[in-house]
Motif scaffolding. Sequence first.
Motif, PDB file in Angstrom:
ATOM      1  N   ASP A  88      50.094  41.169  50.463  1.00  0.00           N
ATOM      2  CA  ASP A  88      51.483  40.833  50.145  1.00  0.00           C
ATOM      3  C   ASP A  88      51.551  39.414  49.568  1.00  0.00           C
ATOM      4  OD1 ASP A  88      54.202  40.954  49.892  1.00  0.00           O
ATOM      5  OD2 ASP A  88      54.647  40.691  52.017  1.00  0.00           O
ATOM      6  N   TYR A  89      50.625  39.132  48.660  1.00  0.00           N
ATOM      7  CA  TYR A  89      50.646  37.844  47.958  1.00  0.00           C
ATOM      8  C   TYR A  89      49.891  37.994  46.651  1.00  0.00           C
ATOM      9  CZ  TYR A  89      45.853  35.929  48.913  1.00  0.00           C
ATOM     10  OH  TYR A  89      44.502  35.651  48.952  1.00  0.00           O
ATOM     11  N   ASP A  90      49.838  36.906  45.879  1.00  0.00           N
ATOM     12  CA  ASP A  90      49.216  36.933  44.554  1.00  0.00           C
ATOM     13  C   ASP A  90      47.937  36.102  44.580  1.00  0.00           C
ATOM     14  OD1 ASP A  90      51.649  38.138  44.092  1.00  0.00           O
ATOM     15  OD2 ASP A  90      52.489  36.455  42.958  1.00  0.00           O
ATOM     16  N   PRO A  91      46.802  36.693  44.938  1.00  0.00           N
ATOM     17  CA  PRO A  91      45.559  35.921  44.938  1.00  0.00           C
ATOM     18  C   PRO A  91      45.253  35.416  43.529  1.00  0.00           C
ATOM     19  CG  PRO A  91      45.273  38.041  46.044  1.00  0.00           C
ATOM     20  CD  PRO A  91      46.589  38.091  45.354  1.00  0.00           C
ATOM     21  N   LEU A 105      55.761  43.893  28.890  1.00  0.00           N
ATOM     22  CA  LEU A 105      55.467  45.329  28.854  1.00  0.00           C
ATOM     23  C   LEU A 105      54.147  45.633  29.556  1.00  0.00           C
ATOM     24  CD1 LEU A 105      56.029  48.211  27.903  1.00  0.00           C
ATOM     25  CD2 LEU A 105      54.982  47.601  25.697  1.00  0.00           C
ATOM     26  N   ALA A 106      53.144  44.794  29.325  1.00  0.00           N
ATOM     27  CA  ALA A 106      51.849  45.003  29.977  1.00  0.00           C
ATOM     28  C   ALA A 106      51.963  44.914  31.494  1.00  0.00           C
ATOM     29  CB  ALA A 106      50.839  43.978  29.458  1.00  0.00           C
ATOM     30  N   ILE A 107      52.786  43.992  31.989  1.00  0.00           N
ATOM     31  CA  ILE A 107      52.998  43.860  33.436  1.00  0.00           C
ATOM     32  C   ILE A 107      53.636  45.124  33.997  1.00  0.00           C
ATOM     33  CG2 ILE A 107      54.395  42.647  35.167  1.00  0.00           C
ATOM     34  CD1 ILE A 107      53.924  40.078  33.486  1.00  0.00           C
ATOM     35  N   THR A 108      54.643  45.638  33.310  1.00  0.00           N
ATOM     36  CA  THR A 108      55.319  46.856  33.764  1.00  0.00           C
ATOM     37  C   THR A 108      54.362  48.035  33.779  1.00  0.00           C
ATOM     38  OG1 THR A 108      57.443  46.071  32.911  1.00  0.00           O
ATOM     39  CG2 THR A 108      57.228  48.436  33.301  1.00  0.00           C
ATOM     40  N   GLU A 109      53.556  48.159  32.740  1.00  0.00           N
ATOM     41  CA  GLU A 109      52.599  49.274  32.679  1.00  0.00           C
ATOM     42  C   GLU A 109      51.568  49.179  33.792  1.00  0.00           C
ATOM     43  OE1 GLU A 109      51.263  48.898  28.642  1.00  0.00           O
ATOM     44  OE2 GLU A 109      52.670  50.449  27.933  1.00  0.00           O
ATOM     45  N   GLN A 110      51.142  47.947  34.111  1.00  0.00           N
ATOM     46  CA  GLN A 110      50.186  47.777  35.206  1.00  0.00           C
ATOM     47  C   GLN A 110      50.811  48.163  36.543  1.00  0.00           C
ATOM     48  OE1 GLN A 110      46.769  46.972  35.219  1.00  0.00           O
ATOM     49  NE2 GLN A 110      47.122  47.715  37.290  1.00  0.00           N
ATOM     50  N   ASP A 155      54.751  39.136  39.301  1.00  0.00           N
ATOM     51  CA  ASP A 155      54.199  39.857  38.147  1.00  0.00           C
ATOM     52  C   ASP A 155      53.153  40.877  38.561  1.00  0.00           C
ATOM     53  OD1 ASP A 155      55.807  38.473  36.408  1.00  0.00           O
ATOM     54  OD2 ASP A 155      54.252  37.063  35.759  1.00  0.00           O
ATOM     55  N   VAL A 156      52.693  40.815  39.801  1.00  0.00           N
ATOM     56  CA  VAL A 156      51.716  41.784  40.302  1.00  0.00           C
ATOM     57  C   VAL A 156      52.322  42.583  41.453  1.00  0.00           C
ATOM     58  CG1 VAL A 156      49.792  40.303  39.633  1.00  0.00           C
ATOM     59  CG2 VAL A 156      50.689  40.188  41.965  1.00  0.00           C
ATOM     60  N   THR A 157      51.776  43.749  41.696  1.00  0.00           N
ATOM     61  CA  THR A 157      52.230  44.581  42.810  1.00  0.00           C
ATOM     62  C   THR A 157      51.633  44.056  44.113  1.00  0.00           C
ATOM     63  OG1 THR A 157      52.346  46.509  41.371  1.00  0.00           O
ATOM     64  CG2 THR A 157      52.287  46.923  43.743  1.00  0.00           C
ATOM     65  N   ARG A 158      52.476  43.931  45.119  1.00  0.00           N
ATOM     66  CA  ARG A 158      52.024  43.520  46.438  1.00  0.00           C
ATOM     67  C   ARG A 158      52.071  44.719  47.385  1.00  0.00           C
ATOM     68  NH1 ARG A 158      55.683  37.970  46.923  1.00  0.00           N
ATOM     69  NH2 ARG A 158      54.570  36.749  45.347  1.00  0.00           N
ATOM     70  N   ALA A 159      51.138  44.765  48.318  1.00  0.00           N
ATOM     71  CA  ALA A 159      51.080  45.905  49.234  1.00  0.00           C
ATOM     72  C   ALA A 159      50.312  45.522  50.490  1.00  0.00           C
ATOM     73  CB  ALA A 159      50.412  47.107  48.555  1.00  0.00           C
ATOM     74  N   ALA A 160      50.462  46.332  51.522  1.00  0.00           N
ATOM     75  CA  ALA A 160      49.650  46.206  52.736  1.00  0.00           C
ATOM     76  C   ALA A 160      49.399  47.606  53.262  1.00  0.00           C
ATOM     77  CB  ALA A 160      50.343  45.352  53.790  1.00  0.00           C
TER      78      ALA A 160
END
Length: 374
Positions: free
Chosen positions: A299-302, A189-194, A233-238
């Motif tokens: 576009d990755y998970d640091p 749930l915390a991941i979705t809310e983030q 689990d995290v949002t990726r973007a560029a």
Amino acid sequence: ETANSDPPLTNATATRPLSDAATTGWEQGADLTKGAVATASSTEWSLTGKLRPGSAIDDDAATILGRAARGEIDDFAAGSIDVAAAYGQEQGHLTAPSPPENATPLQNREYWDALDRTQRDEVLAKNPQWVGNLDGIPADVRHVANVDRIDTERARLAELRAQQEADLPDLHVSGPFADTYDQAPFRALAITEQKLRDLDTLAQILDEGANRLDPADPSRGARLLVLDTESSDVTRAALAIGDVDNADHVAVTTPGVRTTVDSLAGMADEARLLRAEAENQLDLAGRGAESVATIAWLDYDPPASVVGALSADAAHDAAPRLARFYEGLDVASTRPDPHITALGHSYGSYTQALALQDPAPGQPVRSAEHTLNS
């Protein structure tokens, strides 16, 4: 681009009723689509990625021909031959095919180029997820697709959050076993809310004055080249600053430890400053006519901590995507040989170095720099 221009009406059309003109427009639309499919079929990627199953084309053609036989090609009470023919042409197109699977950036570009205007509009309206993150697709197309997806992803995640909240376990537990309940549903749930907060952050960044696109000046504003809330689990973007596809020089920055979508606003400001300084240096060198664009690539998970940075897993996972991103910039560019510079910060410099070792032909990066924490 022959496949994307409207064919002229024949002289015979001008003397026919509007409904006939609509039918002629439909016929021309069908011919136009057939030509686009034939063009696509001649490319290498269509032989391996299969532009579209023949059965799907047959089904589309049968539907269109059936409508024509039943007199359902409508002129919509058009007031002129040209308008009626345009209506007919719109009704004669095959539906847009999906992109080939596991394609190279060049094959992705060939896919897009093979679509006619109506099919492109259909993809953006109905399936923007097909092209938003697809390397080799023009930056403006990716931006439009990804901006449209913000609301779609927000609705999807809101629905997921409601389901996750409904499925939370009862926590009315006391005594020595109070902390032994399953925490996985709460983490999910915390991941979705983030991710929902991340979408709000991206929308706010794009709405800021300096980041708004200016139709009169394509070099202004920011473009969302990647939006991915599902792969991790995290949002990726560029985020790109400037007119990437028409820039002579493009710099791509890969950030390091603890970078998240919340960091993108600051990265966009840094990208803008980098661009301004690069343009200043070009001007001092007598090359002021050359243009610059800069990109913050996340576009990755640091790793979330310095301890996490002891593992190379995140870098190895990200490197192939970053290499494809570099290649996609080169493929989508209108310049014959854009000067692409790879910049990496901290852990991002390791990710960048791995990406630059990609053995794929045509590695387009010509300069590379890295920075460390001060």
